[in-house]
Design a protein around this motif. Structure first.
Motif: not given
Ligand code: MG
Ligand code: MUC
Length: 369
Positions: A55, A163, A165, A194, A196, A220, A245-246, A269
Protein backbone atom coordinates in the motif's frame (compact mmCIF):
# COMPACT_ATOMS: atom_id res chain seq x y z
CA UNK A 1 13.39 11.16 30.63
CA UNK A 2 12.44 8.06 28.65
CA UNK A 3 13.57 4.93 30.47
CA UNK A 4 12.50 2.40 27.85
CA UNK A 5 11.27 2.36 24.27
CA UNK A 6 10.02 -1.03 23.11
CA UNK A 7 8.79 -1.94 19.62
CA UNK A 8 6.73 -5.12 19.22
CA UNK A 9 5.42 -6.78 16.08
CA UNK A 10 2.09 -8.41 16.87
CA UNK A 11 0.59 -10.72 14.29
CA UNK A 12 -3.20 -11.22 14.29
CA UNK A 13 -5.26 -13.15 11.70
CA UNK A 14 -8.29 -11.37 10.20
CA UNK A 15 -11.82 -12.75 10.60
CA UNK A 16 -11.96 -13.34 6.81
CA UNK A 17 -9.76 -12.46 3.86
CA UNK A 18 -9.93 -8.69 3.25
CA UNK A 19 -9.70 -8.22 -0.52
CA UNK A 20 -8.49 -4.89 -1.93
CA UNK A 21 -7.07 -3.75 -5.27
CA UNK A 22 -3.61 -3.48 -3.66
CA UNK A 23 -3.52 -6.67 -1.55
CA UNK A 24 -5.60 -9.39 0.09
CA UNK A 25 -5.06 -9.43 3.83
CA UNK A 26 -5.37 -12.61 5.88
CA UNK A 27 -3.47 -11.25 8.83
CA UNK A 28 -2.52 -7.84 10.17
CA UNK A 29 0.81 -6.95 11.79
CA UNK A 30 0.53 -4.32 14.50
CA UNK A 31 3.68 -2.38 15.34
CA UNK A 32 3.14 -1.47 18.99
CA UNK A 33 5.41 1.07 20.65
CA UNK A 34 5.62 1.18 24.44
CA UNK A 35 7.43 4.10 26.05
CA UNK A 36 8.03 4.45 29.79
CA UNK A 37 9.24 7.50 31.68
CA UNK A 38 11.25 8.01 34.86
CA UNK A 39 8.23 9.68 36.50
CA UNK A 40 6.27 6.43 36.17
CA UNK A 41 4.14 6.81 33.04
CA UNK A 42 3.66 4.33 30.21
CA UNK A 43 2.44 5.43 26.79
CA UNK A 44 1.41 3.32 23.80
CA UNK A 45 1.52 4.06 20.10
CA UNK A 46 0.83 1.97 17.02
CA UNK A 47 1.53 1.85 13.31
CA UNK A 48 0.20 -0.58 10.73
CA UNK A 49 0.63 -0.90 7.02
CA UNK A 50 -1.59 -2.75 4.56
CA UNK A 51 -0.17 -5.78 2.74
CA UNK A 52 3.42 -5.17 3.90
CA UNK A 53 4.73 -2.76 1.28
CA UNK A 54 1.66 -3.27 -0.96
CA UNK A 55 0.00 0.00 0.00
CA UNK A 56 2.72 2.46 0.96
CA UNK A 57 6.42 3.04 1.54
CA UNK A 58 6.79 1.68 5.06
CA UNK A 59 6.41 -1.93 6.22
CA UNK A 60 5.98 -3.20 9.79
CA UNK A 61 9.56 -4.48 9.66
CA UNK A 62 10.98 -1.15 8.41
CA UNK A 63 9.03 0.74 11.08
CA UNK A 64 10.42 -1.49 13.84
CA UNK A 65 13.97 -1.42 12.49
CA UNK A 66 13.99 2.35 12.08
CA UNK A 67 12.52 2.98 15.51
CA UNK A 68 14.97 0.59 17.19
CA UNK A 69 18.00 1.82 15.22
CA UNK A 70 17.40 5.56 14.87
CA UNK A 71 14.51 6.86 16.99
CA UNK A 72 15.28 5.00 20.20
CA UNK A 73 18.92 6.12 20.75
CA UNK A 74 17.92 9.70 19.97
CA UNK A 75 14.89 9.66 22.27
CA UNK A 76 17.08 8.35 25.10
CA UNK A 77 19.22 11.50 24.87
CA UNK A 78 16.20 13.84 25.12
CA UNK A 79 14.74 15.03 28.40
CA UNK A 80 12.79 17.98 29.72
CA UNK A 81 11.14 18.59 26.34
CA UNK A 82 7.44 18.70 25.58
CA UNK A 83 5.89 16.59 22.80
CA UNK A 84 6.27 19.28 20.11
CA UNK A 85 9.92 19.87 21.04
CA UNK A 86 10.64 16.13 21.15
CA UNK A 87 9.08 15.57 17.71
CA UNK A 88 10.97 18.59 16.33
CA UNK A 89 14.24 17.12 17.63
CA UNK A 90 13.45 13.76 15.99
CA UNK A 91 12.49 15.43 12.70
CA UNK A 92 15.79 17.32 12.60
CA UNK A 93 17.64 13.99 12.33
CA UNK A 94 15.08 11.69 10.71
CA UNK A 95 13.47 12.22 7.32
CA UNK A 96 10.22 10.63 6.15
CA UNK A 97 9.06 7.66 8.24
CA UNK A 98 5.61 9.11 8.82
CA UNK A 99 4.22 5.88 10.26
CA UNK A 100 7.10 5.41 12.72
CA UNK A 101 6.82 9.08 13.74
CA UNK A 102 3.08 8.66 14.24
CA UNK A 103 3.55 5.66 16.54
CA UNK A 104 6.14 7.51 18.65
CA UNK A 105 4.10 10.71 18.79
CA UNK A 106 0.97 8.80 19.85
CA UNK A 107 2.85 7.22 22.78
CA UNK A 108 4.27 10.62 23.81
CA UNK A 109 0.83 12.25 23.69
CA UNK A 110 -0.64 9.33 25.65
CA UNK A 111 1.96 9.95 28.36
CA UNK A 112 1.41 13.71 28.39
CA UNK A 113 -2.38 13.40 28.61
CA UNK A 114 -2.02 10.92 31.51
CA UNK A 115 0.36 13.31 33.23
CA UNK A 116 -2.20 16.09 32.88
CA UNK A 117 -4.95 13.65 33.92
CA UNK A 118 -7.08 14.38 30.84
CA UNK A 119 -8.33 12.25 27.92
CA UNK A 120 -6.16 12.54 24.80
CA UNK A 121 -9.02 14.31 22.96
CA UNK A 122 -8.69 17.24 25.39
CA UNK A 123 -4.96 17.55 24.76
CA UNK A 124 -5.79 17.73 21.04
CA UNK A 125 -8.05 20.75 21.51
CA UNK A 126 -11.14 19.19 23.01
CA UNK A 127 -13.79 16.78 21.82
CA UNK A 128 -17.00 17.90 20.17
CA UNK A 129 -18.63 14.46 20.46
CA UNK A 130 -18.30 11.40 22.72
CA UNK A 131 -18.56 8.87 19.92
CA UNK A 132 -17.82 8.71 16.20
CA UNK A 133 -19.95 6.91 13.55
CA UNK A 134 -18.17 3.87 12.10
CA UNK A 135 -18.84 2.18 8.77
CA UNK A 136 -17.96 -1.40 7.81
CA UNK A 137 -15.91 -2.36 4.78
CA UNK A 138 -17.35 -5.11 2.60
CA UNK A 139 -14.36 -6.84 1.02
CA UNK A 140 -15.02 -10.57 0.98
CA UNK A 141 -14.81 -10.49 -2.82
CA UNK A 142 -18.23 -12.15 -3.12
CA UNK A 143 -21.45 -10.17 -3.74
CA UNK A 144 -23.83 -12.48 -1.85
CA UNK A 145 -21.45 -12.81 1.13
CA UNK A 146 -21.08 -9.00 1.24
CA UNK A 147 -24.87 -8.50 1.26
CA UNK A 148 -25.32 -11.02 4.08
CA UNK A 149 -22.45 -9.42 6.04
CA UNK A 150 -23.99 -5.94 5.67
CA UNK A 151 -27.43 -7.14 6.73
CA UNK A 152 -25.93 -8.81 9.80
CA UNK A 153 -24.10 -5.58 10.77
CA UNK A 154 -27.30 -3.54 10.47
CA UNK A 155 -29.25 -6.09 12.56
CA UNK A 156 -26.51 -6.02 15.25
CA UNK A 157 -26.63 -2.17 15.26
CA UNK A 158 -22.88 -2.23 14.61
CA UNK A 159 -22.73 -0.44 11.23
CA UNK A 160 -25.35 1.17 9.00
CA UNK A 161 -23.18 2.56 6.21
CA UNK A 162 -20.65 0.69 4.09
CA UNK A 163 -17.57 1.02 1.94
CA UNK A 164 -16.81 -1.46 -0.82
CA UNK A 165 -13.31 -2.23 -2.02
CA UNK A 166 -13.17 -2.38 -5.78
CA UNK A 167 -10.59 -1.98 -8.56
CA UNK A 168 -9.28 -5.52 -8.92
CA UNK A 169 -11.83 -6.51 -11.59
CA UNK A 170 -12.94 -4.87 -14.85
CA UNK A 171 -14.92 -1.66 -14.32
CA UNK A 172 -18.21 -3.23 -15.52
CA UNK A 173 -17.86 -6.23 -13.19
CA UNK A 174 -17.08 -3.98 -10.23
CA UNK A 175 -20.04 -1.70 -10.99
CA UNK A 176 -22.37 -4.71 -11.24
CA UNK A 177 -21.12 -5.95 -7.85
CA UNK A 178 -21.57 -2.56 -6.17
CA UNK A 179 -25.02 -1.86 -7.60
CA UNK A 180 -26.29 -5.33 -6.65
CA UNK A 181 -25.28 -4.57 -3.04
CA UNK A 182 -26.77 -1.07 -3.19
CA UNK A 183 -30.06 -2.46 -4.47
CA UNK A 184 -30.21 -5.21 -1.87
CA UNK A 185 -29.58 -2.77 1.02
CA UNK A 186 -31.95 -0.04 -0.19
CA UNK A 187 -31.77 3.67 -0.84
CA UNK A 188 -31.34 4.74 2.80
CA UNK A 189 -28.08 2.83 3.31
CA UNK A 190 -25.07 4.90 2.26
CA UNK A 191 -22.66 3.01 0.01
CA UNK A 192 -19.19 4.28 -0.87
CA UNK A 193 -16.46 2.68 -2.96
CA UNK A 194 -12.68 2.67 -2.59
CA UNK A 195 -10.84 2.07 -5.87
CA UNK A 196 -7.40 2.25 -4.22
CA UNK A 197 -6.02 4.10 -7.28
CA UNK A 198 -6.69 1.21 -9.71
CA UNK A 199 -8.40 3.21 -12.47
CA UNK A 200 -7.04 5.27 -15.34
CA UNK A 201 -8.86 8.56 -15.81
CA UNK A 202 -10.99 7.11 -18.64
CA UNK A 203 -11.94 4.06 -16.57
CA UNK A 204 -12.80 6.42 -13.72
CA UNK A 205 -15.12 8.48 -15.94
CA UNK A 206 -16.96 5.34 -17.02
CA UNK A 207 -17.12 3.83 -13.52
CA UNK A 208 -18.06 6.99 -11.66
CA UNK A 209 -20.88 7.83 -14.08
CA UNK A 210 -22.49 4.41 -13.57
CA UNK A 211 -21.98 4.42 -9.81
CA UNK A 212 -23.34 7.95 -9.44
CA UNK A 213 -26.45 7.01 -11.43
CA UNK A 214 -26.84 3.91 -9.25
CA UNK A 215 -27.02 5.97 -6.04
CA UNK A 216 -23.50 5.47 -4.65
CA UNK A 217 -22.42 8.35 -2.38
CA UNK A 218 -18.67 8.63 -2.67
CA UNK A 219 -15.68 7.51 -4.76
CA UNK A 220 -12.40 7.11 -2.86
CA UNK A 221 -9.00 7.50 -4.53
CA UNK A 222 -10.01 6.51 -8.08
CA UNK A 223 -6.64 7.32 -9.72
CA UNK A 224 -2.91 7.20 -9.03
CA UNK A 225 -1.41 8.97 -6.01
CA UNK A 226 0.38 11.64 -8.06
CA UNK A 227 -2.35 12.14 -10.63
CA UNK A 228 -3.96 15.06 -8.88
CA UNK A 229 -4.83 16.59 -12.26
CA UNK A 230 -7.18 13.66 -12.91
CA UNK A 231 -8.57 13.96 -9.38
CA UNK A 232 -9.22 17.64 -10.05
CA UNK A 233 -11.03 16.98 -13.35
CA UNK A 234 -13.15 14.20 -11.80
CA UNK A 235 -14.08 16.38 -8.82
CA UNK A 236 -15.17 19.12 -11.19
CA UNK A 237 -16.98 16.82 -13.63
CA UNK A 238 -19.17 14.86 -11.19
CA UNK A 239 -21.64 15.78 -8.44
CA UNK A 240 -20.73 12.68 -6.43
CA UNK A 241 -18.14 13.19 -3.67
CA UNK A 242 -14.57 12.38 -4.72
CA UNK A 243 -12.31 11.56 -1.77
CA UNK A 244 -8.53 11.70 -1.58
CA UNK A 245 -6.91 8.94 0.48
CA UNK A 246 -3.46 7.71 -0.62
CA UNK A 247 -2.76 11.10 -2.27
CA UNK A 248 -2.91 12.68 1.19
CA UNK A 249 0.47 12.36 2.85
CA UNK A 250 0.33 15.06 5.46
CA UNK A 251 -0.42 18.78 5.71
CA UNK A 252 1.69 19.77 2.70
CA UNK A 253 -0.11 17.46 0.27
CA UNK A 254 -3.42 18.44 1.87
CA UNK A 255 -2.64 22.05 1.02
CA UNK A 256 -1.68 21.14 -2.55
CA UNK A 257 -4.84 19.08 -3.11
CA UNK A 258 -7.03 21.78 -1.61
CA UNK A 259 -5.41 24.52 -3.69
CA UNK A 260 -6.03 22.52 -6.86
CA UNK A 261 -9.62 21.54 -5.91
CA UNK A 262 -8.57 17.92 -6.36
CA UNK A 263 -11.03 16.40 -3.88
CA UNK A 264 -14.35 17.19 -2.23
CA UNK A 265 -13.60 15.01 0.82
CA UNK A 266 -10.35 14.18 2.66
CA UNK A 267 -9.78 10.80 4.35
CA UNK A 268 -7.69 11.85 7.33
CA UNK A 269 -5.40 9.06 8.47
CA UNK A 270 -3.14 9.74 11.39
CA UNK A 271 -0.30 7.49 10.16
CA UNK A 272 -0.46 8.77 6.58
CA UNK A 273 -0.40 12.31 7.98
CA UNK A 274 2.69 11.59 10.08
CA UNK A 275 0.97 11.81 13.47
CA UNK A 276 -2.08 12.99 15.36
CA UNK A 277 -0.95 16.63 15.34
CA UNK A 278 -0.31 16.53 11.59
CA UNK A 279 -3.70 14.80 11.09
CA UNK A 280 -5.26 17.73 12.90
CA UNK A 281 -3.44 20.08 10.49
CA UNK A 282 -4.79 18.14 7.49
CA UNK A 283 -8.30 18.57 8.90
CA UNK A 284 -7.71 22.30 9.38
CA UNK A 285 -6.62 22.68 5.76
CA UNK A 286 -9.79 20.85 4.68
CA UNK A 287 -11.99 22.97 6.88
CA UNK A 288 -10.52 26.22 5.57
CA UNK A 289 -10.91 25.02 1.96
CA UNK A 290 -14.51 23.86 2.40
CA UNK A 291 -13.56 20.19 2.00
CA UNK A 292 -15.57 17.61 3.96
CA UNK A 293 -13.91 15.16 6.33
CA UNK A 294 -13.86 11.42 6.80
CA UNK A 295 -11.91 9.62 9.51
CA UNK A 296 -9.73 7.01 7.82
CA UNK A 297 -7.85 3.94 9.04
CA UNK A 298 -4.78 1.96 8.07
CA UNK A 299 -6.60 -1.01 9.65
CA UNK A 300 -4.92 -0.35 12.96
CA UNK A 301 -5.62 -2.42 16.05
CA UNK A 302 -7.02 -0.98 19.27
CA UNK A 303 -4.23 1.52 20.03
CA UNK A 304 -4.11 3.32 16.67
CA UNK A 305 -7.89 3.10 16.35
CA UNK A 306 -8.65 4.76 19.66
CA UNK A 307 -5.91 7.38 19.12
CA UNK A 308 -7.62 8.26 15.82
CA UNK A 309 -11.03 8.35 17.52
CA UNK A 310 -9.72 10.89 20.06
CA UNK A 311 -8.57 13.09 17.17
CA UNK A 312 -11.70 12.66 15.04
CA UNK A 313 -13.88 13.53 18.06
CA UNK A 314 -12.38 17.04 17.88
CA UNK A 315 -13.21 17.67 14.18
CA UNK A 316 -15.86 20.31 13.58
CA UNK A 317 -17.04 18.64 10.40
CA UNK A 318 -17.09 14.86 10.19
CA UNK A 319 -19.65 14.77 7.39
CA UNK A 320 -18.73 11.30 6.09
CA UNK A 321 -18.17 9.58 9.46
CA UNK A 322 -15.25 7.21 10.06
CA UNK A 323 -14.00 3.74 9.21
CA UNK A 324 -12.47 2.99 12.62
CA UNK A 325 -13.44 -0.69 12.55
CA UNK A 326 -9.87 -2.12 12.49
CA UNK A 327 -10.04 -4.11 15.76
CA UNK A 328 -13.33 -5.70 14.61
CA UNK A 329 -11.55 -7.22 11.60
CA UNK A 330 -9.09 -9.05 13.88
CA UNK A 331 -9.57 -12.39 15.60
CA UNK A 332 -7.73 -11.51 18.84
CA UNK A 333 -8.50 -8.91 21.51
CA UNK A 334 -5.41 -7.18 22.95
CA UNK A 335 -7.21 -4.93 25.46
CA UNK A 336 -8.34 -5.87 28.96
CA UNK A 337 -11.66 -4.16 28.13
CA UNK A 338 -12.50 -4.07 24.41
CA UNK A 339 -13.27 -0.80 22.65
CA UNK A 340 -16.96 0.00 22.86
CA UNK A 341 -18.83 -0.21 19.59
CA UNK A 342 -22.54 0.45 20.05
CA UNK A 343 -25.41 2.08 18.18
CA UNK A 344 -23.34 2.27 14.97
CA UNK A 345 -20.56 4.25 16.66
CA UNK A 346 -17.29 3.91 18.58
CA UNK A 347 -17.26 5.48 22.05
CA UNK A 348 -14.32 7.78 22.85
CA UNK A 349 -13.00 6.98 26.37
CA UNK A 350 -13.23 9.60 29.09
CA UNK A 351 -10.31 8.38 31.18
CA UNK A 352 -6.79 9.92 31.00
CA UNK A 353 -4.61 9.42 27.93
CA UNK A 354 -5.81 6.96 25.30
CA UNK A 355 -8.09 5.52 27.98
CA UNK A 356 -7.34 1.86 27.29
CA UNK A 357 -5.55 -0.95 29.14
CA UNK A 358 -3.50 -3.40 27.17
CA UNK A 359 -3.43 -7.10 27.95
CA UNK A 360 0.35 -7.48 27.99
CA UNK A 361 0.31 -11.27 28.58
CA UNK A 362 -1.82 -11.69 25.48
CA UNK A 363 0.44 -9.35 23.50
CA UNK A 364 3.46 -11.32 24.61
CA UNK A 365 1.84 -14.54 23.34
CA UNK A 366 1.01 -12.96 19.96
CA UNK A 367 4.22 -11.05 19.32
CA UNK A 368 6.78 -12.11 16.74
CA UNK A 369 9.69 -13.60 18.69
MG1 MG B 1 -8.74 4.15 0.89
C1 MUC C 1 -7.94 2.28 2.46
O1 MUC C 1 -7.41 2.50 1.39
O2 MUC C 1 -8.88 2.98 2.75
C2 MUC C 1 -9.17 1.29 5.08
C3 MUC C 1 -10.23 0.49 5.25
C4 MUC C 1 -10.01 -0.67 4.52
O3 MUC C 1 -10.75 -1.64 4.40
O4 MUC C 1 -8.84 -0.57 3.89
C5 MUC C 1 -8.18 0.58 4.33
C6 MUC C 1 -7.34 1.24 3.33
Amino acid sequence: MYTSIETLLVEIPTIRPHKMAVATMQTQTLVLVKITTDDGFTGWGEATTIGGLGYGEESPESIKTNIDTYFKPLLKTLSGLNVAQTMAALKRSINGNRFAKCAIQTALLDIEAQRLNIPLSELLGGRLRDSVPVLWVLASGDTEKDIAEAQKMIALKRHNFFKLKIGSRAVEADVEHVLAIKQALGKDVSIRVDVNRAWSELEAIKGIRLLQDGGVDLIEQPCAIDNIDAMQRLTQKFDIAIMADESLMGPQTAYRLAKRNSASVFAVKVAQSGGLLEGRDVATVAQLAGIDLYGGTMLEGAVGTIASAHLFSTFQNLAYGTELFGPLLLTEEILKTPLQYQDFALQVPNTPGLGIQLDEDKIDRLRRK
